[in-house]
Design a protein around this motif. Sequence first.
Motif, PDB file in Angstrom:
ATOM      1  N   ASP A   1     -39.515 -15.818  -7.869  1.00 20.14           N
ATOM      2  CA  ASP A   1     -39.473 -15.617  -9.315  1.00 20.14           C
ATOM      3  C   ASP A   1     -39.597 -14.151  -9.709  1.00 20.14           C
ATOM      4  N   ARG A   2     -39.882 -13.281  -8.749  1.00 18.20           N
ATOM      5  CA  ARG A   2     -39.967 -11.851  -9.041  1.00 18.20           C
ATOM      6  C   ARG A   2     -38.629 -11.142  -8.842  1.00 18.20           C
ATOM      7  N   CYS A   3     -37.992 -11.408  -7.684  1.00 16.14           N
ATOM      8  CA  CYS A   3     -36.765 -10.658  -7.365  1.00 16.14           C
ATOM      9  C   CYS A   3     -35.535 -11.536  -7.263  1.00 16.14           C
ATOM     10  N   GLN A   4     -35.705 -12.866  -7.424  1.00 12.81           N
ATOM     11  CA  GLN A   4     -34.616 -13.834  -7.422  1.00 12.81           C
ATOM     12  C   GLN A   4     -33.904 -13.972  -6.078  1.00 12.81           C
ATOM     13  N   THR A   5     -34.537 -13.493  -4.998  1.00  4.53           N
ATOM     14  CA  THR A   5     -34.008 -13.694  -3.651  1.00  4.53           C
ATOM     15  C   THR A   5     -34.226 -15.146  -3.228  1.00  4.53           C
ATOM     16  N   VAL A   6     -33.249 -15.716  -2.510  1.00  6.14           N
ATOM     17  CA  VAL A   6     -33.422 -17.073  -1.981  1.00  6.14           C
ATOM     18  C   VAL A   6     -34.565 -17.056  -0.972  1.00  6.14           C
ATOM     19  N   ILE A   7     -35.553 -17.915  -1.186  1.00  4.20           N
ATOM     20  CA  ILE A   7     -36.708 -17.924  -0.291  1.00  4.20           C
ATOM     21  C   ILE A   7     -36.395 -18.753   0.953  1.00  4.20           C
ATOM     22  N   GLU A   8     -37.175 -18.509   1.994  1.00  6.46           N
ATOM     23  CA  GLU A   8     -37.038 -19.277   3.229  1.00  6.46           C
ATOM     24  C   GLU A   8     -38.337 -20.048   3.503  1.00  6.46           C
ATOM     25  N   PRO A   9     -38.262 -21.376   3.668  1.00  4.24           N
ATOM     26  CA  PRO A   9     -39.441 -22.094   4.161  1.00  4.24           C
ATOM     27  C   PRO A   9     -39.708 -21.620   5.590  1.00  4.24           C
ATOM     28  N   LEU A  10     -40.950 -21.295   5.859  1.00  7.87           N
ATOM     29  CA  LEU A  10     -41.257 -20.666   7.129  1.00  7.87           C
ATOM     30  C   LEU A  10     -42.643 -21.093   7.605  1.00  7.87           C
ATOM     31  N   ALA A  11     -42.736 -21.499   8.860  1.00  9.50           N
ATOM     32  CA  ALA A  11     -44.051 -21.820   9.432  1.00  9.50           C
ATOM     33  C   ALA A  11     -44.769 -20.515   9.721  1.00  9.50           C
TER      34      ALA A  11
ATOM     35  N   GLU B   1     -44.796 -19.718  -7.557  1.00 12.22           N
ATOM     36  CA  GLU B   1     -44.043 -18.463  -7.638  1.00 12.22           C
ATOM     37  C   GLU B   1     -42.594 -18.635  -7.193  1.00 12.22           C
ATOM     38  N   VAL B   2     -42.199 -19.887  -6.997  1.00 12.02           N
ATOM     39  CA  VAL B   2     -40.835 -20.191  -6.581  1.00 12.02           C
ATOM     40  C   VAL B   2     -40.094 -20.842  -7.741  1.00 12.02           C
ATOM     41  N   GLU B   3     -38.955 -20.283  -8.097  1.00 11.05           N
ATOM     42  CA  GLU B   3     -38.118 -20.825  -9.159  1.00 11.05           C
ATOM     43  C   GLU B   3     -36.961 -21.598  -8.520  1.00 11.05           C
ATOM     44  N   HIS B   4     -36.899 -22.875  -8.814  1.00 11.48           N
ATOM     45  CA  HIS B   4     -35.859 -23.717  -8.216  1.00 11.48           C
ATOM     46  C   HIS B   4     -34.628 -23.757  -9.114  1.00 11.48           C
TER      47      HIS B   4
END
Length: 892
Positions: free
Chosen positions: A354-364, A196-199
């Motif tokens: 991929d839904r809202c095009q916000t930059v995702i954060e890798p998070l524990a 679900e992540v668009e690079h």
Amino acid sequence: MAEALNVEYEMPKAYEPGKVEAKWYKFWLEKGYFKPRIDPGKKPFVIVMPPPNVTGELHIGHALTATLEDIMTRWHRMKGDPTLWLPGIDHAGIAAQVVVEQLLAQEGLDRHQLGRDKFLKRMRQWADECRGTISRQHQRLGASCDWSREKFTLDEGPSRAVRTAFVRLYNKGLIYRGERIINWCPRCATALSDLEVEHKEIMGYLYYVRYPMAGSDKDFITVATTRPETILGDTAVAVNPKDDRFKAMIGKKVILPAVNRVIPIVADEAVDPGFGTGAVKVTPAHDQVDFEIAQRQGLPLVNILNPDATMNENAGPYAGLDRFSCRRAILSDLEKDGFLVKTEPYTHSVGHCDRCQTVIEPLASKQWFINSQPLAKAAINAVLDGRITIIPSRFNKVYLNWMENIRDWCISRQLWWGHRIPVWYCQDCGELTVTVEDAKACSHCGSANINQDPDVLDTWFSSALWTHSTLGWPDDTEELGYFYPGAVMETGYDILFFWVARMIMMGLEDTGDIPFSTVYLHGLVRDEKGEKMSKIKGNVLNPIDTLEKYGTDALRFALSTGTSPGNDIKLTTSRLEAGRNFANKLWNATRFVVRSIEPDRTDMEIQWNLLPVEDRWILSRLSGTISSVTSLAEGFQFGEAQRQLYDFLWGEFCDWYIELAKIRLRSTTRGVPSPVPVLVYVLETSLRLLHPYMPFVTEELWQNLKKHLPQDWQATESIMVAAYPDGTGIATDPEAERIMEPVIEIIHSIRNARAQYKVESTRWIEAQIYSGKLTPAITPYSQAIQTLARARPVIFLDKRQEGLPTENALVLVLKETEVTIPMESMVNLEAEKKRLQEEIEQSQAEVAQLEKRLKDKEFLTKAPPAIVEKERSKLATRKDKLERLKQQILKY
């Protein structure tokens, strides 16, 4: 025989799809044609619809899916297979929740103000509206689904299947809860799976930052990072143990800039000595590689982000800032304090939701995961051993590569809309209760002080069960036993991993059998320029608007004709117009055939032993078309099958056979056999061949034709339950085809000559035909050649030398014949010669003028190079035209 016009049942002059489509769909529904009957003696054909999301309306990609699946469904139904096309709708999880939250925002509300129960009620209302809309739109597209079996992923049956699958996997140790690096979307406030992540490639910067050595005023180590705000979460600096530059520093400590936290320097082979300075910052709570380093090195995790991507209390003086504001602030402070060494432009891949095009954060984060590798192994074997075939086969490699490198699947989502995770936490003993039914008490200590996990499952989890949850699994139902596994899973190649691979894994896991034997992947629908359709670009086509303008069959034609599995489709206006024109052509052809049937005719039997060559020819071509189209459909080449049907119906039946039949119908010669039985036979058979592709117009035409035929001609009430043609009773006739091919070629070549020389339509031209051994067979078609080519006289000769000399004549050399047309029969030779001479003189003047300019040194030195090149190109074009004119005038 003279032409007879039957006006007893006069068809309208034009085809109006809007008046036909709703009528026939209602008729099919009322007759129950879409519902299969379980027949233990027959193998069923089963296809399960990829469930559209309840996010609004269908888009053009759904129309392609519906078209292809309906083609397969109608074809198999006509073949006599018990055929089930099972429709459904997906609750869409994050996608649907985002839509409804946006609607709430317009009312000045958010889901937290409403509370979970009221929010879910609003979601249900939205979903119900969408379900109705989507079902109606599918029906407009002609989808012949069994609507009595329509399923929704949140219905009671599929929901129980979801819980059952979860509990079984948990009990087998394949579902676990653990702290891992996940993809976090701050806008959607939920975890995302890797798929679900668009690079996207982003031009950013690489920042070089000094970390002072603890206990030293002058020593430091420099690291490079693209995300300086995450310095606040560093718990170590790492170097490669083989890197001699840093060996003396391993085990020492550094002071973290900005927050003055003391952290160690560790050695780990994961560090790439070639990146940056060779020393890297380790932020275990915000990077996958760093998390793995921390696990090996025993480093703590420091999370610096709130769920909305603002900095939390661990960010010290930067707490409360947005992540990007924090980046600017910390860079300013680092530069002011002398820690920022340099900044370099740097292109790198950044993940976006991929839904809202916000930059995702890798998070524990603590999330629920599926250990995918054991499931993937069985799914890999199903493709390798041939139990499942992927079409086109090039996707085998793509599928296997992904499955062989599969990572654990994060299945928990921080949403309210979806299947809530069936896990309850005991507040007294701390144990987990995992059960299909709602838990009333802790299964370990019996306490009623339990709380259900607030998260829901990834929507793809329920979708992965779609092939068997819709048939009653986990119960051993009659439908599951008969209709599972399915025959085909047809969907877009872009969700091969999202959905298809997971269905294979879960189907094998839950039932012990593959969910389907064939995966058919279609391409994306693009615009006329080949660009992907999007609302932002403004190039989206609404399928309902399109079918209302052109007709459903025209839209289906445009989406499927000439396409092939796995390849993208350009949906152009010309394709839509071609589909509409084809429907109109069929309409006019049927109208002609119907009008040609004598009102009192009761015998429609073909006198096979008395057939003229053109009748034998069209029946032979029909036989070949049936064989080819059937073979193509069996190989899932539906686009090519429809193209061949189009070519046969338009290019052979309408353009040639009907025109030849008209000549016979107008004939007053006694003993000429009527072409009507063959016209009817070929048309009726062709309509059945075409029905799976263009269902509405074929039903309307078939019903109109049926009214004029003897009562016993067709026993069925509808074309959609009539038998699909298998070629029984007719065969290819090579002799008839060898005779008719040159007849058609002769007429076609004369027509082309007329068009080339712009001969008036009222003018007759002479033609001498040299056909050698074929002359006796072709001679009977002199009347047809005269009529269809406007050629008179037409003279057949055995040898070319007996004809006119080739000077002042146009000679057309064909495959087995030769046609000579005296030029004076097409044009006024003197007038044409004068016209050509004038054109030659004008072209010579233009060439001379251009040559003079291109020899002018001042022009060549002062004019822009592009202008000079343009003039040279113009000169070449004029010279070519002049040469062609000179060659042409030699003919006169």
